[in-house]
Design a protein around this motif. Structure first.
Motif, PDB file in Angstrom:
ATOM      1  N   UNK A  30      -1.813  -3.850  -2.927  1.00 22.11           N
ATOM      2  CA  UNK A  30      -1.856  -3.284  -4.276  1.00 22.11           C
ATOM      3  C   UNK A  30      -3.007  -3.885  -5.072  1.00 22.11           C
ATOM      4  N   UNK A  31      -3.184  -5.205  -4.959  1.00 26.94           N
ATOM      5  CA  UNK A  31      -4.300  -5.849  -5.658  1.00 26.94           C
ATOM      6  C   UNK A  31      -5.630  -5.273  -5.200  1.00 26.94           C
ATOM      7  N   UNK A  32      -5.724  -4.944  -3.918  1.00 23.25           N
ATOM      8  CA  UNK A  32      -6.957  -4.357  -3.386  1.00 23.25           C
ATOM      9  C   UNK A  32      -7.161  -2.942  -3.924  1.00 23.25           C
ATOM     10  N   UNK A  33      -6.108  -2.148  -3.980  1.00 28.52           N
ATOM     11  CA  UNK A  33      -6.230  -0.808  -4.554  1.00 28.52           C
ATOM     12  C   UNK A  33      -6.570  -0.869  -6.038  1.00 28.52           C
ATOM     13  N   UNK A  34      -6.043  -1.863  -6.728  1.00 27.94           N
ATOM     14  CA  UNK A  34      -6.373  -2.044  -8.141  1.00 27.94           C
ATOM     15  C   UNK A  34      -7.846  -2.413  -8.324  1.00 27.94           C
ATOM     16  N   UNK A  35      -8.480  -2.854  -7.240  1.00 30.01           N
ATOM     17  CA  UNK A  35      -9.922  -3.096  -7.274  1.00 30.01           C
ATOM     18  C   UNK A  35     -10.331  -4.535  -7.189  1.00 30.01           C
ATOM     19  N   UNK A  36      -9.364  -5.458  -7.150  1.00 28.82           N
ATOM     20  CA  UNK A  36      -9.736  -6.868  -7.187  1.00 28.82           C
ATOM     21  C   UNK A  36      -8.922  -7.711  -6.218  1.00 28.82           C
ATOM     22  N   UNK A  37      -8.494  -7.100  -5.133  1.00 25.27           N
ATOM     23  CA  UNK A  37      -7.802  -7.843  -4.092  1.00 25.27           C
ATOM     24  C   UNK A  37      -8.781  -8.418  -3.090  1.00 25.27           C
ATOM     25  N   UNK A  38      -8.256  -9.069  -2.094  1.00 29.76           N
ATOM     26  CA  UNK A  38      -9.100  -9.720  -1.096  1.00 29.76           C
ATOM     27  C   UNK A  38      -8.709  -9.302   0.319  1.00 29.76           C
ATOM     28  N   UNK A  39      -8.029  -8.182   0.462  1.00 27.62           N
ATOM     29  CA  UNK A  39      -7.589  -7.755   1.781  1.00 27.62           C
ATOM     30  C   UNK A  39      -8.767  -7.311   2.629  1.00 27.62           C
ATOM     31  N   UNK A  40      -8.828  -7.832   3.852  1.00 30.12           N
ATOM     32  CA  UNK A  40      -9.826  -7.368   4.810  1.00 30.12           C
ATOM     33  C   UNK A  40      -9.372  -6.032   5.383  1.00 30.12           C
ATOM     34  N   UNK A  41     -10.293  -5.316   5.994  1.00 29.28           N
ATOM     35  CA  UNK A  41     -10.005  -3.973   6.493  1.00 29.28           C
ATOM     36  C   UNK A  41      -8.754  -3.929   7.356  1.00 29.28           C
ATOM     37  N   UNK A  42      -8.638  -4.854   8.301  1.00 26.57           N
ATOM     38  CA  UNK A  42      -7.547  -4.800   9.269  1.00 26.57           C
ATOM     39  C   UNK A  42      -6.346  -5.653   8.890  1.00 26.57           C
ATOM     40  N   UNK A  43      -6.333  -6.210   7.693  1.00 30.48           N
ATOM     41  CA  UNK A  43      -5.132  -6.912   7.244  1.00 30.48           C
ATOM     42  C   UNK A  43      -3.960  -5.931   7.182  1.00 30.48           C
ATOM     43  N   UNK A  44      -2.751  -6.396   7.461  1.00 32.58           N
ATOM     44  CA  UNK A  44      -1.597  -5.491   7.366  1.00 32.58           C
ATOM     45  C   UNK A  44      -1.468  -4.902   5.970  1.00 32.58           C
ATOM     46  N   UNK A  45      -1.062  -3.647   5.918  1.00 32.40           N
ATOM     47  CA  UNK A  45      -0.784  -2.995   4.639  1.00 32.40           C
ATOM     48  C   UNK A  45       0.580  -3.464   4.159  1.00 32.40           C
ATOM     49  N   UNK A  46       0.665  -3.879   2.900  1.00 28.91           N
ATOM     50  CA  UNK A  46       1.941  -4.328   2.341  1.00 28.91           C
ATOM     51  C   UNK A  46       2.581  -3.216   1.530  1.00 28.91           C
ATOM     52  N   UNK A  47       3.865  -3.018   1.747  1.00 23.18           N
ATOM     53  CA  UNK A  47       4.599  -2.014   0.985  1.00 23.18           C
ATOM     54  C   UNK A  47       5.912  -2.612   0.502  1.00 23.18           C
ATOM     55  N   UNK A  48       6.452  -2.009  -0.540  1.00 28.25           N
ATOM     56  CA  UNK A  48       7.797  -2.340  -0.995  1.00 28.25           C
ATOM     57  C   UNK A  48       8.612  -1.061  -0.953  1.00 28.25           C
ATOM     58  N   UNK A  49       9.830  -1.152  -0.427  1.00 30.25           N
ATOM     59  CA  UNK A  49      10.687   0.027  -0.262  1.00 30.25           C
ATOM     60  C   UNK A  49      12.079  -0.284  -0.798  1.00 30.25           C
ATOM     61  N   UNK A  50      12.867   0.740  -1.103  1.00 32.05           N
ATOM     62  CA  UNK A  50      14.232   0.509  -1.575  1.00 32.05           C
ATOM     63  C   UNK A  50      15.037  -0.286  -0.552  1.00 32.05           C
ATOM     64  N   UNK A  51      16.001  -1.083  -1.015  1.00 29.20           N
ATOM     65  CA  UNK A  51      16.789  -1.940  -0.106  1.00 29.20           C
ATOM     66  C   UNK A  51      17.433  -1.194   1.058  1.00 29.20           C
ATOM     67  N   UNK A  52      17.828   0.059   0.840  1.00 29.70           N
ATOM     68  CA  UNK A  52      18.505   0.812   1.902  1.00 29.70           C
ATOM     69  C   UNK A  52      17.536   1.347   2.956  1.00 29.70           C
ATOM     70  N   UNK A  53      16.246   1.229   2.680  1.00 31.58           N
ATOM     71  CA  UNK A  53      15.254   1.786   3.601  1.00 31.58           C
ATOM     72  C   UNK A  53      14.244   0.711   3.956  1.00 31.58           C
ATOM     73  N   UNK A  54      14.289   0.248   5.196  1.00 29.65           N
ATOM     74  CA  UNK A  54      13.358  -0.795   5.612  1.00 29.65           C
ATOM     75  C   UNK A  54      12.794  -0.451   6.994  1.00 29.65           C
ATOM     76  N   UNK A  55      11.804   0.421   7.054  1.00 33.56           N
ATOM     77  CA  UNK A  55      11.270   0.845   8.345  1.00 33.56           C
ATOM     78  C   UNK A  55      10.470  -0.259   9.025  1.00 33.56           C
ATOM     79  N   UNK A  56      10.456  -0.241  10.347  1.00 33.79           N
ATOM     80  CA  UNK A  56       9.628  -1.156  11.124  1.00 33.79           C
ATOM     81  C   UNK A  56       8.360  -0.408  11.516  1.00 33.79           C
TER      82      UNK A  56
END
Length: 296
Positions: A74-100
């Motif tokens: 999210x910080x990267x999408x906001x324009x000031x994060x430090x994620x490298x290209x191949x870093x894992x994408x971080x997401x937040x999901x509702x407690x009942x839904x936690x996909x692998x």
């Protein structure tokens, strides 16, 4: 039988769906015309692979309802994060839904509507909620470093962090957040400067002044990365050596003026910050003690 037509340029597709619908063959998908963005999602070879593209792919095809891109991503999408290209994408999901999902870090949590925004079509946590999540999910120093960048860019303010802390008062995670917020400083102009400042604070040293301006009789001498004005100690982070002769001349002239004004300048290189942080802290501590003794 006519083969499926090649996909148009700059297209991101879900591979299995495209094949099932007859828009693309499996052999075409494995060709050099396509590259994988995240597991199961592909882009044409002419589309540069970036962390934002990977976030867009996850949001379009893999993100459960009610979820959002979060944390470092999210910080990267906001324009000031430090994620490298191949870093894992971080997401937040509702407690009942936690996909692998491969190449995705999934966090579970509640996301109120006012803590969600859409950035270039991608559901993303707001800046202040992103700061909260960074405080929960990252080591303290890295959470502060990213929050510094969001503060410096004006995407969030210290007042908003305080208001959010009040909103979350008494809840789980509030201590981590308030600790992080107390160390954050939007005046920081580089990640390494942030890391150095936090290391000094965590070592028990006084809070240094960021981007401190120093003057002499002729005017502004320097704006130092960090400083202890009461002790006339300046800390300069040297990310790279200035090999140009003219720049070296200016650097030495600046250093001479600082020393003539009674300032002690301690230089910290990237190698020392990485490999000898304890030595840096020891030198700053000794310098402060020496200045205190001389002032008695």
């Amino acid at each position: 039988m006519t083969s499926p037509s090649p996909a148009p340029a700059s297209l991101v597709i879900h591979g299995t769906t495209a094949v099932a619908e007859g828009r693309l063959t499996r052999s075409a998908l494995r060709s050099r015309a396509w590259h994988r963005v995240v597991h199961g999602v592909y882009a044409d070879a002419g589309t540069p692979l970036t962390h934002e593209l990977r976030c867009r792919a996850v949001a379009a095809f893999l993100l459960p309802d009610g979820g959002a891109i979060a944390g470092r991503s999210a910080a990267t999408l906001l324009g000031h994060g430090l994620s490298a290209t191949l870093d894992p994408v971080e997401i937040i999901v509702p407690p009942a839904s936690r996909p692998r999902l491969a190449s995705v870090i999934t966090h579970s949590g509640t996301l109120p509507p006012d803590e969600l925004r859409v950035i270039r079509g991608v559901p993303t946590t707001t800046a202040v909620r992103t700061c909260w999540d960074l405080a929960q999910w990252l080591p303290l120093t890295e959470a502060v470093t990213l929050t510094d960048r969001l503060l410096h860019a004006g995407l969030v303010t210290a007042g908003q962090l305080d208001e959010y802390a009040a909103r979350r008062a008494g809840g789980r995670g509030i201590r981590r957040f308030t600790k992080m917020a107390s160390l954050a400083d939007g005046r920081a102009e580089s990640p390494q400067e942030s890391r150095l400042r936090v290391a000094l604070r965590l070592a028990g040293l006084p809070a240094p002044d960021a981007q401190h301006e120093i003057y002499d009789a002729d005017g502004l001498v320097a704006r130092t990365d960090l400083a202890y004005p009461e002790y006339r100690i300046a800390l300069e982070y040297d990310g790279q050596w200035h090999g140009d002769a003219n720049q070296l001349h200016r650097d030495r002239q600046r250093l001479n003026r600082l020393q003539s004004a009674g300032w002690l300048v301690l230089h910290v290189t990237s190698a020392r910050l990485r490999d000898d942080l304890s030595g840096v802290i020891r030198e700053v501590t000794q310098a402060i003690h020496a200045r205190r003794r001389s002032a008695r």
